[in-house]
Design a protein around this motif. Structure first.
Motif, PDB file in Angstrom:
ATOM      1  N   LYS A  63       7.627   1.249  -0.180  1.00  0.00           N
ATOM      2  CA  LYS A  63       8.060   0.523  -1.376  1.00  0.00           C
ATOM      3  C   LYS A  63       9.437   0.969  -1.852  1.00  0.00           C
ATOM      4  N   ALA A  72       1.082  -0.198  -5.885  1.00  0.00           N
ATOM      5  CA  ALA A  72       0.174  -0.204  -4.734  1.00  0.00           C
ATOM      6  C   ALA A  72      -1.214  -0.658  -5.151  1.00  0.00           C
ATOM      7  N   PRO A 125       0.820  -1.221   0.000  1.00  0.00           N
ATOM      8  CA  PRO A 125       0.000   0.000   0.000  1.00  0.00           C
ATOM      9  C   PRO A 125       0.847   1.262   0.000  1.00  0.00           C
ATOM     10  N   THR A 126       0.274   2.330  -0.548  1.00  0.00           N
ATOM     11  CA  THR A 126       0.949   3.625  -0.540  1.00  0.00           C
ATOM     12  C   THR A 126       1.330   3.983   0.889  1.00  0.00           C
TER      13      THR A 126
END
Length: 606
Positions: free
Chosen positions: A47, A176, A42-43
């Motif tokens: 990442k 995401a 997820p954002t």
């Protein structure tokens, strides 16, 4: 051969974090050891560290392929502030800057190079890469490779060459937002059949999801902003360029620092508005979906949708730009009957083939389902991406304020019958007039005062009938004829309802209740007076340093790091280094400034 121990040392000394979060350690270990990876995270889940750290510890330069040209400068600036040797190649560079970047690249003086996909696919670029030691290839926003996805980029299709041309260089694809079909397409098009998959979950528990009926959208927006997000940074999404302009102008008149952003503005104006959003506090951007991909601003406190997104992928990605710092944030949307009709018309009238239209209809149905659901929205959102979740999350509007339902079978039968009796070619406003028994000139000229459904719906008012029709269209009992200005027609799904073989439970529209109280854990909004003074002093120091170094304030330190300084009150370098987000590079650059403020504050308190 580099290993995870080296990666952990870089995490601590360069980035200032004591330990990896979630699956980060496994992902980094996979890529550092030379294997391929597909990462769905997820954002705000971290990442970028999954390819930045392997690029630093592996020999050679890490090539990051990203569509976010306007943001490369900020991403590279942030890395350079940490002491990481990073650069970028895109169309914004002058010939002299490009020459300098080539010199650094050929001399082996870069750990990371960001490059746009259209530049990557050029023959000269590939020939250059053939001569370099490459640590890895990172394909960011990997869902852009999906031709059926919501954010397709044609240049991404050329990335299939990576496996053929550089078979021994590890590749990591990151996104995401990808449902199962999009994931399969990423694997196929990027030849990642041997890649290890890391699906770390789609939940963003700090985001409160709220969807309310559109009544007076501007007044509803104004109430929401003034009541819950006065002075906060946020993004407001609209479908059309014209609406972004008009909404931004209107918000400015109401005293908000609001800026439009859409593809019709000049590149210079878009960049200027984006820079203000990233570098100033409390700026609101009113945008089409062209804005926000890859935005690293951690303190976006709200996302608003004034128009319905086309899919849950779009909705999830856009709302995910809020609360990247883990602090409470709100995803607030108003939607109504005209949104449903407009998107149904656009979809039916699109130029795509039948397979494309079918997939688009499925995606829109899922989006409409989220809007009309009476159970937990977060559970439905996670289920769409193949993830199980508890029945109640406790932080969405349907959990906080469960909507009542009512047996709408008879109302649905009346509405569907009225559509049929009037010839399946009229819009909602006209149908409500017939049901209400209004002898208007148009009804009399059409002779519809004589149909059996004339006046049989007087027990419901106009807004109630609008709700009934909205839900019947959203659930697929009625279709929208794109060629007749919103005329409704019956679908096959309507038959069992008209025959009495199926009952229809409808959601009762209720007035939205403020959920401001859910933000009580937001440390920036609930401080003692002496803590507030220190907080403001630290933010002012950060702002001055950001201006001196020409970077966004969060590149100096995130809000969460400043909040830890307020709570833990570090008085020397060793104590400051123990705070999350403070690495050796930032300690040597900024440490003394922040320690001076904290020490002065402690003396004042004494």
């Amino acid at each position: 051969m580099p290993d995870l121990q080296q990666a952990q040392r870089v995490l601590r000394e360069v980035f200032g974090y004591e330990q990896f979060r979630g699956a980060q350690a496994d992902i980094v270990d996979t890529v550092v050891s030379g294997q391929n990876a597909l990462v769905l995270m997820p954002t705000g889940g971290g990442k970028s560290l999954c390819y930045q750290i392997p690029s630093i510890v592996r020999p050679g330069v890490g090539i990051v392929i990203s569509p976010l040209i306007a943001l490369m400068q900020d991403q590279v600036d942030a890395l350079r502030e940490l002491g990481v040797r990073a650069g970028f190649i895109n169309s914004s560079l002058s010939s002299a800057e490009y020459g300098q970047m080539m010199t650094e690249l050929r001399a082996g003086r870069l750990d990371l190079l960001y490059i746009a996909p259209e530049r990557f696919s050029q023959a000269a670029t590939l020939e250059l890469f053939d001569t370099l030691p490459i640590a890895l290839f990172a394909i960011d926003e990997a869902h852009c490779v999906s031709q059926w996805g919501h954010d397709f980029r044609a240049d991404y299709l050329s990335l299939s060459i990576l496996q053929q041309r550089y078979p021994h260089v590890p590749r990591i694809a990151l996104t995401a937002t990808a449902d199962a079909a999009t994931r399969d397409e990423i694997v196929e098009r990027l030849a990642l059949h041997d890649a290890e998959h890391f699906v770390t979950g789609f939940d963003r528990p700090n985001i409160q999801y709220r969807i309310t009926q559109k009544r007076s959208p501007r007044q509803q927006l104004l109430d929401f902003l003034r009541r819950e997000h006065s002075g906060d940074a946020g993004i407001i999404y609209c479908l059309s360029r014209r609406k972004t302009e008009e909404t931004a102008d209107w918000l400015q008149q109401q005293g908000f620092d609001a800026l439009p952003y859409h593809a019709g503005l000049s590149a210079e104006q878009r960049l200027r508005h984006q820079q203000r959003f990233l570098r100033e506090d409390g700026v609101i951007v009113v945008a089409t979906i062209a804005f926000g991909m890859g935005i690293d601003k951690p303190d976006v406190r709200f996302i608003v949708h004034l128009d319905l997104p086309r899919s849950l992928e779009s909705y999830y990605q856009e709302t995910g730009r809020a609360g990247r710092d883990g602090e409470p944030a709100t995803a607030w949307m108003v939607y109504g009957l005209q949104d449903v009709i407009k998107l149904r018309q656009m979809m039916d009238g699109s130029q795509g083939n039948e397979q494309f239209k079918r997939l688009e209809r499925i995606r829109l149905d899922a989006m409409l389902g989220l809007c009309e659901i009476t159970s937990c929205r977060r559970q439905a959102l996670r289920a769409y991406f193949g993830e199980q979740a508890p029945d109640q999350c406790g932080n969405c509007d349907t959990c906080l304020n469960p909507p009542p339902t009512w047996d709408g079978t008879q109302a649905a039968q009346k509405a569907l019958s009225c559509v049929y009796r009037t010839g399946q070619r009229f819009g909602v406003a006209y149908l409500i007039e017939v049901l209400s028994g209004l002898e208007s000139e148009r009804i009399l000229s059409n002779g519809h005062q004589r149909v059996s459904t004339f006046g049989i719906g007087r027990e419901l008012d106009k807004s109630q009938w609008q709700s009934v029709f909205r839900q019947l269209v959203a659930r697929g009992y009625l279709g929208v004829d794109h060629a007749s200005f919103g005329g409704l027609y019956l679908t096959e799904k309507a038959r069992p309802v008209l025959r009495g073989e199926e009952t229809v439970q409808l959601r009762e529209d209720i007035k939205e209740v403020s959920a401001r109280s859910r933000r009580g854990s937001d440390r920036g909004h609930a401080m003692l007076p002496e803590d507030r003074r220190l907080w403001e002093a630290l933010r002012q120091c950060r702002k001055q340093l950001a201006e001196e170094h020409d970077v966004p304030p969060y590149v100096i330190f995130h809000d969460a790091t400043l909040q830890d300084m307020v709570e833990l009150r570090p008085l020397n370098e060793q104590q400051l280094l123990a705070i999350n987000g403070v690495g050796q590079g930032k300690l040597s650059k900024y440490g003394q400034e922040f320690l001076r403020i904290i020490n002065e504050h402690e003396l004042e308190v004494l």
